[in-house]
Design a protein around this motif. Structure first.
Motif, PDB file in Angstrom:
ATOM      1  N   SER A  39       7.380  35.671   9.959  1.00  0.00           N
ATOM      2  CA  SER A  39       8.410  34.759  10.440  1.00  0.00           C
ATOM      3  C   SER A  39       9.668  35.518  10.843  1.00  0.00           C
ATOM      4  CB  SER A  39       8.747  33.748   9.351  1.00  0.00           C
ATOM      5  OG  SER A  39       9.788  32.892   9.760  1.00  0.00           O
ATOM      6  N   ARG A  40      10.330  35.042  11.888  1.00  0.00           N
ATOM      7  CA  ARG A  40      11.622  35.604  12.283  1.00  0.00           C
ATOM      8  C   ARG A  40      12.607  35.420  11.144  1.00  0.00           C
ATOM      9  NH1 ARG A  40      14.213  33.737  17.974  1.00  0.00           N
ATOM     10  NH2 ARG A  40      15.934  33.008  16.679  1.00  0.00           N
ATOM     11  N   SER A  41      13.343  36.461  10.809  1.00  0.00           N
ATOM     12  CA  SER A  41      14.152  36.434   9.590  1.00  0.00           C
ATOM     13  C   SER A  41      15.244  35.363   9.627  1.00  0.00           C
ATOM     14  CB  SER A  41      14.779  37.808   9.335  1.00  0.00           C
ATOM     15  OG  SER A  41      15.776  38.108  10.294  1.00  0.00           O
ATOM     16  N   ASP A  42      15.729  35.008  10.805  1.00  0.00           N
ATOM     17  CA  ASP A  42      16.793  34.005  10.874  1.00  0.00           C
ATOM     18  C   ASP A  42      16.245  32.576  10.881  1.00  0.00           C
ATOM     19  OD1 ASP A  42      15.688  34.319  13.406  1.00  0.00           O
ATOM     20  OD2 ASP A  42      17.541  33.813  14.442  1.00  0.00           O
ATOM     21  N   LYS A  43      14.925  32.432  10.735  1.00  0.00           N
ATOM     22  CA  LYS A  43      14.311  31.106  10.697  1.00  0.00           C
ATOM     23  C   LYS A  43      14.022  30.646   9.276  1.00  0.00           C
ATOM     24  CE  LYS A  43      13.863  30.441  15.205  1.00  0.00           C
ATOM     25  NZ  LYS A  43      14.451  29.301  15.926  1.00  0.00           N
ATOM     26  N   PHE A  44      14.304  31.484   8.287  1.00  0.00           N
ATOM     27  CA  PHE A  44      14.087  31.084   6.902  1.00  0.00           C
ATOM     28  C   PHE A  44      15.104  30.014   6.494  1.00  0.00           C
ATOM     29  CE2 PHE A  44      11.871  35.195   6.577  1.00  0.00           C
ATOM     30  CZ  PHE A  44      10.741  34.805   5.874  1.00  0.00           C
ATOM     31  N   ASP A  46      16.872  29.890   3.806  1.00  0.00           N
ATOM     32  CA  ASP A  46      18.068  30.504   3.240  1.00  0.00           C
ATOM     33  C   ASP A  46      18.921  31.095   4.364  1.00  0.00           C
ATOM     34  OD1 ASP A  46      19.993  31.771   1.742  1.00  0.00           O
ATOM     35  OD2 ASP A  46      18.680  33.390   1.051  1.00  0.00           O
ATOM     36  N   GLN A  47      20.102  30.532   4.582  1.00  0.00           N
ATOM     37  CA  GLN A  47      20.963  30.972   5.683  1.00  0.00           C
ATOM     38  C   GLN A  47      21.521  32.377   5.472  1.00  0.00           C
ATOM     39  OE1 GLN A  47      24.373  28.391   5.933  1.00  0.00           O
ATOM     40  NE2 GLN A  47      24.961  28.692   3.801  1.00  0.00           N
ATOM     41  N   PHE A  48      21.398  32.902   4.258  1.00  0.00           N
ATOM     42  CA  PHE A  48      21.909  34.244   3.970  1.00  0.00           C
ATOM     43  C   PHE A  48      20.904  35.337   4.338  1.00  0.00           C
ATOM     44  CE2 PHE A  48      24.840  31.721   1.589  1.00  0.00           C
ATOM     45  CZ  PHE A  48      25.997  32.477   1.450  1.00  0.00           C
ATOM     46  N   GLU A  49      19.690  34.955   4.775  1.00  0.00           N
ATOM     47  CA  GLU A  49      18.675  35.952   5.117  1.00  0.00           C
ATOM     48  C   GLU A  49      19.208  36.940   6.153  1.00  0.00           C
ATOM     49  OE1 GLU A  49      15.779  36.799   4.125  1.00  0.00           O
ATOM     50  OE2 GLU A  49      15.145  35.150   2.837  1.00  0.00           O
ATOM     51  N   ASP A 137      24.481  39.658  -6.815  1.00  0.00           N
ATOM     52  CA  ASP A 137      25.607  38.734  -6.658  1.00  0.00           C
ATOM     53  C   ASP A 137      26.291  39.042  -5.324  1.00  0.00           C
ATOM     54  OD1 ASP A 137      28.056  37.398  -6.690  1.00  0.00           O
ATOM     55  OD2 ASP A 137      28.341  37.668  -8.845  1.00  0.00           O
ATOM     56  N   TYR A 138      26.161  38.142  -4.355  1.00  0.00           N
ATOM     57  CA  TYR A 138      26.671  38.405  -3.001  1.00  0.00           C
ATOM     58  C   TYR A 138      28.201  38.418  -2.933  1.00  0.00           C
ATOM     59  CZ  TYR A 138      22.525  38.732  -0.044  1.00  0.00           C
ATOM     60  OH  TYR A 138      21.383  39.165   0.586  1.00  0.00           O
ATOM     61  N   LYS A 139      28.863  37.917  -3.969  1.00  0.00           N
ATOM     62  CA  LYS A 139      30.323  37.939  -3.971  1.00  0.00           C
ATOM     63  C   LYS A 139      30.876  39.251  -4.511  1.00  0.00           C
ATOM     64  CE  LYS A 139      31.327  33.010  -4.099  1.00  0.00           C
ATOM     65  NZ  LYS A 139      31.919  33.047  -2.741  1.00  0.00           N
ATOM     66  N   LYS A 140      30.074  39.947  -5.324  1.00  0.00           N
ATOM     67  CA  LYS A 140      30.593  41.129  -6.008  1.00  0.00           C
ATOM     68  C   LYS A 140      29.849  42.418  -5.682  1.00  0.00           C
ATOM     69  CE  LYS A 140      31.975  38.383 -10.067  1.00  0.00           C
ATOM     70  NZ  LYS A 140      31.719  38.169 -11.517  1.00  0.00           N
ATOM     71  N   GLU A 141      28.558  42.337  -5.448  1.00  0.00           N
ATOM     72  CA  GLU A 141      27.753  43.556  -5.337  1.00  0.00           C
ATOM     73  C   GLU A 141      27.593  44.007  -3.886  1.00  0.00           C
ATOM     74  OE1 GLU A 141      24.420  44.018  -8.270  1.00  0.00           O
ATOM     75  OE2 GLU A 141      24.744  41.861  -8.530  1.00  0.00           O
ATOM     76  N   TYR A 142      27.354  45.283  -3.751  1.00  0.00           N
ATOM     77  CA  TYR A 142      27.345  45.952  -2.450  1.00  0.00           C
ATOM     78  C   TYR A 142      25.915  46.131  -1.941  1.00  0.00           C
ATOM     79  CZ  TYR A 142      28.404  49.694   0.926  1.00  0.00           C
ATOM     80  OH  TYR A 142      28.518  50.468   2.049  1.00  0.00           O
ATOM     81  N   PRO A 151      19.535  44.821   4.740  1.00  0.00           N
ATOM     82  CA  PRO A 151      19.990  43.424   4.676  1.00  0.00           C
ATOM     83  C   PRO A 151      18.846  42.432   4.446  1.00  0.00           C
ATOM     84  CG  PRO A 151      20.930  44.541   6.580  1.00  0.00           C
ATOM     85  CD  PRO A 151      19.920  45.460   6.001  1.00  0.00           C
ATOM     86  N   PHE A 152      17.615  42.838   4.786  1.00  0.00           N
ATOM     87  CA  PHE A 152      16.464  41.952   4.673  1.00  0.00           C
ATOM     88  C   PHE A 152      15.699  42.150   3.364  1.00  0.00           C
ATOM     89  CE2 PHE A 152      17.463  43.050   9.013  1.00  0.00           C
ATOM     90  CZ  PHE A 152      17.668  41.806   9.570  1.00  0.00           C
ATOM     91  N   LEU A 153      16.215  43.053   2.527  1.00  0.00           N
ATOM     92  CA  LEU A 153      15.557  43.332   1.254  1.00  0.00           C
ATOM     93  C   LEU A 153      16.482  43.027   0.075  1.00  0.00           C
ATOM     94  CD1 LEU A 153      13.678  46.592   2.275  1.00  0.00           C
ATOM     95  CD2 LEU A 153      12.638  44.392   1.705  1.00  0.00           C
ATOM     96  N   PHE A 154      17.510  42.230   0.356  1.00  0.00           N
ATOM     97  CA  PHE A 154      18.414  41.755  -0.693  1.00  0.00           C
ATOM     98  C   PHE A 154      18.546  40.245  -0.569  1.00  0.00           C
ATOM     99  CE2 PHE A 154      19.461  46.180  -0.560  1.00  0.00           C
ATOM    100  CZ  PHE A 154      19.949  46.495  -1.825  1.00  0.00           C
ATOM    101  N   LYS A 155      18.583  39.561  -1.727  1.00  0.00           N
ATOM    102  CA  LYS A 155      18.791  38.115  -1.759  1.00  0.00           C
ATOM    103  C   LYS A 155      19.716  37.773  -2.915  1.00  0.00           C
ATOM    104  CE  LYS A 155      15.605  35.208  -0.533  1.00  0.00           C
ATOM    105  NZ  LYS A 155      14.377  34.398  -0.372  1.00  0.00           N
TER     106      LYS A 155
END
Length: 233
Positions: A39-44, A46-49, A137-142, A151-155
């Protein structure tokens, strides 16, 4: 073809068990076409994909001040990355049945990391990688951006229950446009070790799946899920 990327984390044991939960129509499409859908990654859902965490995004913004194409590239890159998601687990998962099958006619493919790697050798045009997803944690972690796949291997941590491993491909260099995704050649007999049928399915449905698989020329081991087994007392 499967390629190894030293930057991408993957379970060391090739016998690590993985699962894919899907409905009958998608399963039959896999067998008939002998192709795996990515699947195209932007079609998931989860909008953060394929996006970055806040600390990383702030750094990229600074780097883009004098080079706006840098940030624009990352935004459009999601359309060129395709993914097939699998679940790492020694046993089948009740939660995965509920989330990824719409009714009692779902199926689960059991495979291993090693089988996925061998199955992908059938595809000669597009290169694929396999990587385990990191939950942060998308607010704190790098999220590092020194590898285009990161970017496609973090959630986000709220998805930790998925325990996801991904087959992933970047088709940026290909002069093709994809809508929902891309199909790649796979060795079906390598890909599938065993088939489990939905725990709430009827016996006639199991017989139907066995007959369909046989008529298509495959002889996978097919079992009814034992999550609904009779209790012993």
């Amino acid at each position: 073809m499967y390629l190894h990327n030293p930057n991408i984390k993957l379970p060391e044991d090739p016998d690590t068990v993985v699962w894919k939960y899907l409905d009958l129509s998608k399963f039959l499409d896999l067998l008939l076409s002998k192709k795996l859908f990515l699947s195209r990654s932007d079609k998931f859902e989860d909008q953060f994909e394929g996006t970055f965490s806040e600390p990383t995004y702030e750094e990229i913004k600074k780097l883009s001040e004098n080079n706006p194409e840098f940030l624009a590239y990352y935004k459009t890159h999601r359309e060129k990355v395709v993914v097939s998601s699998w679940h790492i687990n020694e046993y089948e998962s009740f939660a995965m049945w509920q989330i990824f099958t719409q009714n009692s006619e779902g199926l689960a493919i059991q495979s291993t990391i090693g089988r996925l790697q061998k199955a992908l050798e059938a595809e000669k045009e597009f290169q694929q990688y396999i990587g385990e997803v990191n939950y942060i944690d998308y607010k704190k972690e790098y999220i590092p951006f020194d590898d285009m796949f990161f970017p496609f291997l973090f959630k986000r941590k709220s998805f930790q229950y998925e325990r996801e491993v991904r087959i992933i491909a970047d088709i940026s260099s290909e002069n093709i446009k994809i809508n929902d995704g891309l199909k790649i050649d796979v060795d079906i007999n390598q890909l599938i070790e065993k088939i489990y049928i939905h725990p709430k399915s009827e016996n006639w449905y199991k017989r139907l799946v066995i007959e369909l698989v046989s008529k298509l020329g495959f002889d996978f081991e097919i079992e009814k899920s034992d999550l609904e087994s009779d209790i012993l007392i």
